[in-house]
Design a protein around this motif. Sequence first.
Motif, mmCIF file in Angstrom:
data_model
loop_
_atom_site.group_PDB
_atom_site.id
_atom_site.type_symbol
_atom_site.label_atom_id
_atom_site.label_comp_id
_atom_site.label_asym_id
_atom_site.label_seq_id
_atom_site.Cartn_x
_atom_site.Cartn_y
_atom_site.Cartn_z
ATOM 1 N N TRP A 151 0.813 -1.215 0.000
ATOM 2 C CA TRP A 151 0.000 0.000 0.000
ATOM 3 C C TRP A 151 0.847 1.267 0.000
ATOM 4 C CZ3 TRP A 151 -4.681 1.331 -1.322
ATOM 5 C CH2 TRP A 151 -5.615 0.314 -1.511
ATOM 6 N N ILE A 154 1.265 1.797 -3.615
ATOM 7 C CA ILE A 154 0.028 2.291 -4.223
ATOM 8 C C ILE A 154 -0.171 3.773 -3.904
ATOM 9 C CG2 ILE A 154 -2.493 2.117 -4.148
ATOM 10 C CD1 ILE A 154 -2.104 -0.926 -3.758
ATOM 11 N N TRP A 205 -6.247 1.856 -8.763
ATOM 12 C CA TRP A 205 -5.810 2.126 -7.381
ATOM 13 C C TRP A 205 -6.885 2.891 -6.617
ATOM 14 C CZ3 TRP A 205 -2.791 -1.415 -7.912
ATOM 15 C CH2 TRP A 205 -1.628 -1.448 -8.674
ATOM 16 N N HIS A 209 -8.615 1.689 -3.270
ATOM 17 C CA HIS A 209 -8.475 2.548 -2.092
ATOM 18 C C HIS A 209 -9.834 2.828 -1.451
ATOM 19 C CE1 HIS A 209 -7.197 6.424 -0.026
ATOM 20 N NE2 HIS A 209 -6.263 5.576 0.358
#
Length: 230
Positions: A151, A154, A205, A209
């Motif tokens: 993450w 990301i 993404w 998210h």
Amino acid sequence: MTQLIGPIERLLAASNVRADDLTPRQHSAPRGFRIACDFRQQCMIKAPILCEFHSYAEYLYAALLEADPTVVSYVPQPFRLRVGVKRYTPDVYVLRHKATPQVVELKADPQQISAETTRSLTAFFADKLRAEYKVIPNNEVYQNEVLAQNWLRICQRLHLGRHLDTKPQEIDIMVDALAHPGSTIWDLIKPHHSTGFFEREIALWRKAHKGDLKLALTQNPLSYDTVVTL
């Protein structure tokens, strides 16, 4: 969380903590402290600033907050307090959707914080912010290191694409994911198509998210072979 016996004990415990300002905002550490600690910085998404972290555990924990769709926002190093005669800055203030706010401290050993200090901070944050004070062992964070590292990557990509309008691509990504269960990132963002590749990547993404898509990120590093599900 430490339980207090009654309102008098709670009031006495809370009175041991003082703060000039309880608006959650990041407080930058002095240069000497940055040199002494395991200092890291990164632009995140739910904390839309250049965030400061004073340990590897704090850095990973922020990434886990980004991965959790129930988390609305968070603020690293949110308050400057005095507990008795000692200065104290908790690690992060966390807001979750329809949940009690949390003030979180990360420690290699939670017993590094005395029971008296924990009682005082628990009472103070409950009274002043209606928030829960929580101490999390670093090892609990390290158990999710692979997920957190994925993450962090990301978030770096999301920050790079923060000015893009990807609403059409987000719709396309969701349609493709619904039509082809178990697709990989390669299947959905189509990197072999040079036109619109970056927009599709950012769209994916963003949907992950928000929690609209789930990525298999707990066991292996992020790659084009990562499986995407609804």
